[in-house]
Design an enzyme around this catalytic site. Structure first.
Site, PDB file in Angstrom:
ATOM      1  N   GLY A   6      -6.519  -6.541   3.384  1.00 28.51           N
ATOM      2  CA  GLY A   6      -5.959  -7.903   3.412  1.00 28.51           C
ATOM      3  C   GLY A   6      -6.730  -8.849   2.513  1.00 28.51           C
ATOM      4  O   GLY A   6      -6.735  -8.701   1.288  1.00 28.51           O
ATOM      5  N   VAL A  18      -5.400  -3.170   0.296  1.00 27.71           N
ATOM      6  CA  VAL A  18      -6.434  -2.635   1.205  1.00 27.71           C
ATOM      7  C   VAL A  18      -7.293  -3.788   1.716  1.00 27.71           C
ATOM      8  O   VAL A  18      -7.810  -4.581   0.927  1.00 27.71           O
ATOM      9  CB  VAL A  18      -7.355  -1.615   0.490  1.00 27.71           C
ATOM     10  CG1 VAL A  18      -8.433  -1.100   1.443  1.00 27.71           C
ATOM     11  CG2 VAL A  18      -6.553  -0.461  -0.078  1.00 27.71           C
ATOM     12  N   GLY A  68      -2.520 -10.533   8.046  1.00 28.07           N
ATOM     13  CA  GLY A  68      -2.142 -11.922   8.309  1.00 28.07           C
ATOM     14  C   GLY A  68      -1.748 -12.622   7.026  1.00 28.07           C
ATOM     15  O   GLY A  68      -2.145 -12.228   5.923  1.00 28.07           O
ATOM     16  N   GLU A  70       3.126  -4.165  10.685  1.00 32.95           N
ATOM     17  CA  GLU A  70       4.135  -3.806   9.696  1.00 32.95           C
ATOM     18  C   GLU A  70       5.521  -4.070  10.273  1.00 32.95           C
ATOM     19  O   GLU A  70       5.678  -4.186  11.493  1.00 32.95           O
ATOM     20  CB  GLU A  70       4.026  -2.313   9.356  1.00 32.95           C
ATOM     21  CG  GLU A  70       2.725  -1.920   8.706  1.00 32.95           C
ATOM     22  CD  GLU A  70       2.504  -2.621   7.379  1.00 32.95           C
ATOM     23  OE1 GLU A  70       3.242  -2.390   6.429  1.00 32.95           O
ATOM     24  OE2 GLU A  70       1.567  -3.445   7.312  1.00 32.95           O
ATOM     25  N   ILE A 114      -9.924  -9.197   2.148  1.00 36.74           N
ATOM     26  CA  ILE A 114     -11.289  -8.784   1.765  1.00 36.74           C
ATOM     27  C   ILE A 114     -11.300  -8.289   0.323  1.00 36.74           C
ATOM     28  O   ILE A 114     -10.556  -7.372  -0.015  1.00 36.74           O
ATOM     29  CB  ILE A 114     -11.791  -7.618   2.652  1.00 36.74           C
ATOM     30  CG1 ILE A 114     -11.593  -7.920   4.125  1.00 36.74           C
ATOM     31  CG2 ILE A 114     -13.241  -7.289   2.341  1.00 36.74           C
ATOM     32  CD1 ILE A 114     -11.849  -6.714   5.020  1.00 36.74           C
ATOM     33  N   LYS A 158       0.817  -1.227   0.000  1.00 34.62           N
ATOM     34  CA  LYS A 158       0.000   0.000   0.000  1.00 34.62           C
ATOM     35  C   LYS A 158       0.843   1.265   0.000  1.00 34.62           C
ATOM     36  O   LYS A 158       0.437   2.297  -0.533  1.00 34.62           O
ATOM     37  CB  LYS A 158      -0.971   0.023   1.193  1.00 34.62           C
ATOM     38  CG  LYS A 158      -0.356  -0.305   2.531  1.00 34.62           C
ATOM     39  CD  LYS A 158      -0.577  -1.735   2.919  1.00 34.62           C
ATOM     40  CE  LYS A 158       0.383  -2.137   4.018  1.00 34.62           C
ATOM     41  NZ  LYS A 158       0.117  -3.419   4.590  1.00 34.62           N
ATOM     42  N   GLU A 203      -5.237  -5.597  -5.134  1.00 36.71           N
ATOM     43  CA  GLU A 203      -6.364  -5.882  -4.231  1.00 36.71           C
ATOM     44  C   GLU A 203      -5.891  -6.086  -2.786  1.00 36.71           C
ATOM     45  O   GLU A 203      -6.559  -5.666  -1.836  1.00 36.71           O
ATOM     46  CB  GLU A 203      -7.104  -7.130  -4.723  1.00 36.71           C
ATOM     47  CG  GLU A 203      -8.346  -7.496  -3.946  1.00 36.71           C
ATOM     48  CD  GLU A 203      -9.433  -6.433  -4.048  1.00 36.71           C
ATOM     49  OE1 GLU A 203      -9.898  -6.164  -5.151  1.00 36.71           O
ATOM     50  OE2 GLU A 203      -9.830  -5.876  -3.002  1.00 36.71           O
ATOM     51  N   LYS A 259      -4.080   3.333   2.875  1.00 35.54           N
ATOM     52  CA  LYS A 259      -5.263   2.632   2.367  1.00 35.54           C
ATOM     53  C   LYS A 259      -6.382   3.622   2.024  1.00 35.54           C
ATOM     54  O   LYS A 259      -7.120   3.439   1.046  1.00 35.54           O
ATOM     55  CB  LYS A 259      -5.722   1.589   3.390  1.00 35.54           C
ATOM     56  CG  LYS A 259      -4.684   0.454   3.532  1.00 35.54           C
ATOM     57  CD  LYS A 259      -4.913  -0.387   4.765  1.00 35.54           C
ATOM     58  CE  LYS A 259      -3.885  -1.496   4.897  1.00 35.54           C
ATOM     59  NZ  LYS A 259      -3.899  -2.161   6.202  1.00 35.54           N
ATOM     60  N   ASP A 315      -0.310   3.425   7.993  1.00 34.59           N
ATOM     61  CA  ASP A 315      -0.773   2.300   7.161  1.00 34.59           C
ATOM     62  C   ASP A 315      -2.229   2.535   6.723  1.00 34.59           C
ATOM     63  O   ASP A 315      -2.561   2.398   5.540  1.00 34.59           O
ATOM     64  CB  ASP A 315      -0.644   0.995   7.968  1.00 34.59           C
ATOM     65  CG  ASP A 315      -1.164  -0.197   7.201  1.00 34.59           C
ATOM     66  OD1 ASP A 315      -0.468  -0.659   6.286  1.00 34.59           O
ATOM     67  OD2 ASP A 315      -2.284  -0.655   7.510  1.00 34.59           O
TER      68      ASP A 315
HETATM   69  N1  HSE Z   1      -0.107  -4.006   9.267  1.00 35.33           N
HETATM   70  C1  HSE Z   1      -1.275  -4.084   8.461  1.00 35.33           C
HETATM   71  C2  HSE Z   1      -2.489  -4.190   9.363  1.00 35.33           C
HETATM   72  C3  HSE Z   1      -1.168  -5.261   7.547  1.00 35.33           C
HETATM   73  O1  HSE Z   1      -2.313  -4.426  10.561  1.00 35.33           O
HETATM   74  O2  HSE Z   1      -3.607  -4.014   8.907  1.00 35.33           O
HETATM   75  C4  HSE Z   1      -2.215  -5.326   6.482  1.00 35.33           C
HETATM   76  O3  HSE Z   1      -2.160  -4.232   5.631  1.00 35.33           O
END
Ligand code: HSE
Length: 409
Positions: A129, A127, A298, A185, A131, A100, A124, A200, A196
């Protein structure tokens, strides 16, 4: 047979390799062709793995191999990912990424290169993970004008806040648990300080409204100032605290974009999104609110989205998927937007009687209040008003510190 490569063998990269290798039959059925992972780029040694022969430390092996048609970039960070992705696209390879930071910084440029070279650049996994949200938003909601997107976009902070709320766990212990589970991260400051989620928001806003939004244009506040007291106060007032990413189209043609800890009313579906789960609510003028929910971080969940994008690229080697936006500009995001709504205010003073008098004078009509005379604290939800008006009132308070958070319901 289609040859592919993976750049990076960390949490997400190893997940993608495992899906492609261990579930080869499933993937090949989807692609309708044989799929072969030819290279995995990483500077570390992985001699113990059954697929150790695929590793290379040399990016040029991938770049100069014309049989490699699809590359997954799962290294993270802008450098050297930007250079590698750009070169792959320029060499006629489709690229998918979970990165991202890269898409938020360089998305418009990389999309242009992909379009020019007639290859795909898909993201995809960047944003939400696992989903599916970007493709459904662009394709399945294409009959709508999208007016607003908001959601819980960071699994680590949602996990931490949930542990604080449900288990009364302190911030640091909850963060190390999130790190152990592979959600955070590499530098967890990006999670807890909101960067983060900010990246997104940039990607969601760009896709929803058609112009690049840069991280610097997004008001970004993390959860580091949120205490167990705040969590308890919010609970007493009927809310839970969530880190909410939000972007909205304004009547003046501009947009707003923010990431901030927000008090979410218990009647809002985002209040029930717990642990590492993310949820994104997209408002379309035809559909009204549409919600996307699932694991936002994850290994397996994120790798699922990466591999699905690789499959999509393999199925469309000579056709382009239309996931794109234009360049942004300085004044496109209204950074002075004055929200009209209800706000949570926390007041603390060494002189409780003086504090209470000031509170009564300034916020006479407030009925959602929690007071603690011993600790000198008053917390309340304001009446609907402009944020600037609330701040002006609070600035006139004497001998008092305050905290102001947005609410949503
Ligand atoms: N570090 C991010 C989170 C990972 O916790 O959402 C997924 O983008």
């Amino acid at each position: 047979m289609i040859n592919v490569a993976i750049m990076g063998h960390g949490v997400v990269g190893s997940g993608a390799a495992e899906i492609l290798i261990n579930h080869k039959d499933r993937i090949e059925k989807a692609v309708k062709d044989e799929v072969f992972v030819k290279y995995i780029l990483d500077l570390r040694e992985f001699n113990e793995l059954s697929y150790a022969d695929k590793f290379t430390k040399n990016f040029d092996d991938i770049l100069n191999d014309d049989t490699v048609k699809v590359v997954a970039e799962v290294m993270g960070g802008v450098n050297p990912a930007y250079d590698f992705v750009k070169k792959c696209l320029e060499n006629g390879k489709s690229v998918v990424t979970s990165n991202k930071e890269l898409v938020a910084a360089k998305g418009a440029e990389l999309i242009k290169i992909a379009n020019r070279e007639n290859v795909n650049f898909l993201f995809e996994a960047s944003v939400g993970g696992g989903i599916p949200v970007l493709r459904p938003m662009v394709q399945c909601l294409s009959a709508n004008e999208i007016t607003e997107v908001s959601g819980i976009l960071n699994g680590t902070t949602n996990y931490i806040l949930n542990k604080m709320i449900v288990d009364n766990m302190d911030f640091d212990s909850a963060l190390s648990l999130a790190q152990q589970k592979g959600y955070a991260e590499r530098n967890p400051a990006a999670d807890i300080e909101g960067h983060d989620a900010c990246r997104k928001v940039c990607i969601l806003a760009a896709l929803a409204f058609g112009k690049h939004v840069y991280p610097e244009q997004v008001y970004t506040e993390g959860i580091t100032e949120i205490t167990l007291d705040d969590v308890a106060m919010a609970d007493s007032l009927g809310y839970v605290i969530k880190l909410i990413g939000h972007t909205e189209k304004l009547e003046n043609g501009k947009i707003t974009a923010s990431v901030r800890p927000t008090l979410v009313g218990r009647d809002c579906i985002l209040s029930g999104v717990n642990g590492v789960f993310n949820a994104i609510m997209v408002t379309g003028d035809q559909t009204g609110e549409v919600a996307f929910y699932g694991k936002g971080a994850g290994k397996e969940a994120t790798a699922s989205a990466v591999v699905a994008d690789m499959v999509d690229c393999m199925k469309h080697l000579s056709a382009r998927k239309y996931l794109s936006w234009e360049d942004g500009f300085d004044t496109y995001v209204d950074t002075n937007y004055d929200k009209n709504g209800k706000f949570y205010v926390y007041l603390k003073s060494n002189n409780y009687n003086e504090l209470e008098n000031q509170f009564k004078n300034a916020f006479a009509n407030t009925d959602s209040v929690v007071k603690n005379e011993i600790s000198g604290e008053i917390c309340f939800i304001t009446e609907k008003d402009f944020e600037s008006n609330i701040k002006t009132k609070l600035a006139s308070f004497k001998n008092c510190e305050y905290k102001l958070l947005h609410t949503m319901s």
